[in-house]
Design a protein around this motif. Structure first.
Motif, PDB file in Angstrom:
ATOM      1  N   GLN A 107      -3.256   9.974  10.137  1.00  0.00           N
ATOM      2  CA  GLN A 107      -2.786  11.100   8.841  1.00  0.00           C
ATOM      3  C   GLN A 107      -1.081  10.791   8.599  1.00  0.00           C
ATOM      4  OE1 GLN A 107      -4.997  12.322   7.167  1.00  0.00           O
ATOM      5  NE2 GLN A 107      -6.752  11.822   8.959  1.00  0.00           N
ATOM      6  N   ARG A 108       0.082  11.020   9.388  1.00  0.00           N
ATOM      7  CA  ARG A 108       0.826  10.823  10.044  1.00  0.00           C
ATOM      8  C   ARG A 108       1.558   9.399   9.093  1.00  0.00           C
ATOM      9  NH1 ARG A 108       2.125  12.438  15.690  1.00  0.00           N
ATOM     10  NH2 ARG A 108       2.747  14.572  15.252  1.00  0.00           N
ATOM     11  N   ARG A 111       0.419   9.089   5.321  1.00  0.00           N
ATOM     12  CA  ARG A 111       1.476  10.597   4.171  1.00  0.00           C
ATOM     13  C   ARG A 111       2.883   9.867   4.399  1.00  0.00           C
ATOM     14  NH1 ARG A 111       4.602  13.896   9.201  1.00  0.00           N
ATOM     15  NH2 ARG A 111       4.596  11.942   9.459  1.00  0.00           N
ATOM     16  N   ASP A 112       2.882   8.595   5.103  1.00  0.00           N
ATOM     17  CA  ASP A 112       4.076   7.375   5.012  1.00  0.00           C
ATOM     18  C   ASP A 112       4.543   6.010   4.496  1.00  0.00           C
ATOM     19  OD1 ASP A 112       5.376   9.438   7.227  1.00  0.00           O
ATOM     20  OD2 ASP A 112       4.719   8.648   8.856  1.00  0.00           O
ATOM     21  N   SER A 115       5.484   5.506  -2.563  1.00  0.00           N
ATOM     22  CA  SER A 115       4.139   6.407  -3.226  1.00  0.00           C
ATOM     23  C   SER A 115       3.621   4.891  -4.011  1.00  0.00           C
ATOM     24  CB  SER A 115       5.137   6.616  -3.885  1.00  0.00           C
ATOM     25  OG  SER A 115       6.479   6.068  -4.395  1.00  0.00           O
ATOM     26  N   ARG A 118      -0.170   5.267  -2.112  1.00  0.00           N
ATOM     27  CA  ARG A 118      -1.134   6.261  -2.305  1.00  0.00           C
ATOM     28  C   ARG A 118      -1.736   7.402  -3.020  1.00  0.00           C
ATOM     29  NH1 ARG A 118       3.969   9.524   0.731  1.00  0.00           N
ATOM     30  NH2 ARG A 118       4.628   9.950  -1.303  1.00  0.00           N
ATOM     31  N   LEU A 123      -3.674  12.006  -0.280  1.00  0.00           N
ATOM     32  CA  LEU A 123      -1.949  12.720   0.671  1.00  0.00           C
ATOM     33  C   LEU A 123      -2.279  13.937   0.835  1.00  0.00           C
ATOM     34  CD1 LEU A 123       0.791  12.294   1.463  1.00  0.00           C
ATOM     35  CD2 LEU A 123       2.009  12.709  -0.942  1.00  0.00           C
ATOM     36  N   ALA A 126      -4.436  14.754   4.005  1.00  0.00           N
ATOM     37  CA  ALA A 126      -3.908  13.825   4.970  1.00  0.00           C
ATOM     38  C   ALA A 126      -2.624  15.525   5.011  1.00  0.00           C
ATOM     39  CB  ALA A 126      -2.490  12.402   4.302  1.00  0.00           C
ATOM     40  N   LEU A 127      -1.432  15.644   4.349  1.00  0.00           N
ATOM     41  CA  LEU A 127      -1.141  16.849   4.471  1.00  0.00           C
ATOM     42  C   LEU A 127      -1.866  18.216   5.184  1.00  0.00           C
ATOM     43  CD1 LEU A 127       1.138  16.475   1.288  1.00  0.00           C
ATOM     44  CD2 LEU A 127       1.775  16.207   3.699  1.00  0.00           C
ATOM     45  N   ALA A 143       4.348  20.200   6.419  1.00  0.00           N
ATOM     46  CA  ALA A 143       3.469  19.653   5.516  1.00  0.00           C
ATOM     47  C   ALA A 143       2.445  20.329   4.618  1.00  0.00           C
ATOM     48  CB  ALA A 143       2.461  19.501   6.519  1.00  0.00           C
ATOM     49  N   ALA A 146       5.103  20.290   1.644  1.00  0.00           N
ATOM     50  CA  ALA A 146       4.617  19.527   0.890  1.00  0.00           C
ATOM     51  C   ALA A 146       3.040  18.997   0.038  1.00  0.00           C
ATOM     52  CB  ALA A 146       5.004  18.243   1.783  1.00  0.00           C
ATOM     53  N   ALA A 147       2.633  19.803   0.963  1.00  0.00           N
ATOM     54  CA  ALA A 147       1.190  20.198   0.350  1.00  0.00           C
ATOM     55  C   ALA A 147       1.315  20.907  -1.129  1.00  0.00           C
ATOM     56  CB  ALA A 147       0.234  20.719   0.908  1.00  0.00           C
TER      57      ALA A 147
END
Length: 233
Positions: A107-108, A111-112, A115, A118, A123, A126-127, A143, A146-147
């Protein structure tokens, strides 16, 4: 036998790889010794595309989730660093996360991703998984933040952004209320924001918000109700 000789005794893994590949494509696609030898030869030769292709073959045959997750993780590293292939990388990440659902690492990695590699729904998932799985509070909160931002911006879902910010505010996160106020204005959730301030004993903020709402209200009767509500608070 010829491929094995080239790979082991003569130290020519690059010369062995075409022979092993022909065995798998033309003679017996299920011949595991040839596949194992191809993987070993590609690793020694440092041929990332051939290694990735061989690992994908092995992954398709593998039924054990743990072994599949390990293979997918190897493919993620290959597609990230040496055999760059965004589409194959995304698929390997999906398999890794699916077959190792309690592991935060894939999942990290989602996220990484850059852009352009993904999509927003993936995303967001994952968050949410990072917020569920991480053993670090700061990572879980970041997280969630960010979500909420993702919902407000790329996903164009202000209601979901507000609900996520409300949860963070109720957790007592220092920046949660700033986030909540911003998303409340975006989503038109001023009534809900007023109720939150009231339930947390924030009466000055309630009065200030009610006065702001009254100033913006075009309906005379509703404006009078807001002014009266503020006066009684």
């Amino acid at each position: 036998d010829y491929a094995h000789l080239l790979r082991t005794q003569l130290g020519q893994p690059k010369a062995a790889m075409p022979v092993l590949s022909r065995i798998l494509t033309e003679l017996d696609p299920e011949f595991e010794p040839a596949l194992d030898a191809l993987i070993a030869a590609a690793e020694v030769a440092g041929d990332a595309p051939v290694l990735a292709n061989a690992l994908e073959r092995l992954l398709k045959r593998e039924a054990d989730p743990g072994a599949r997750a390990d293979l997918a993780a190897r493919l993620v590293d290959l597609y990230s660093e040496r055999a760059r292939d965004p589409a194959a990388l995304a698929l390997a990440l999906e398999i890794w996360a699916h077959d190792d659902p309690d592991n935060v690492v894939p999942q990290r990695r989602v996220r990484d991703l850059p852009s352009d590699q993904r999509n927003a729904p993936r995303l967001l998932h994952a968050l949410d998984e990072i917020a569920r799985l991480s053993d670090r509070r700061d990572e879980r909160l970041e997280a969630e933040r960010a979500a909420a931002e993702l919902c407000a911006n790329e996903l164009q879902d202000p209601d979901a952004a507000f609900e996520r910010a409300l949860r963070l505010a109720r957790l007592g996160v220092s920046w949660g209320e700033d986030l909540l106020r911003r998303f409340a204005l975006q989503a038109g959730k001023l009534t809900e924001l007023t109720e939150y301030y009231a339930e947390t004993g924030r009466y000055e903020e309630v009065v200030d918000l009610l006065r702001q709402r009254a100033e913006r209200e075009v309906d005379g009767e509703r404006r009078a109700e807001l002014v009266l509500w503020a006066a009684r608070t």
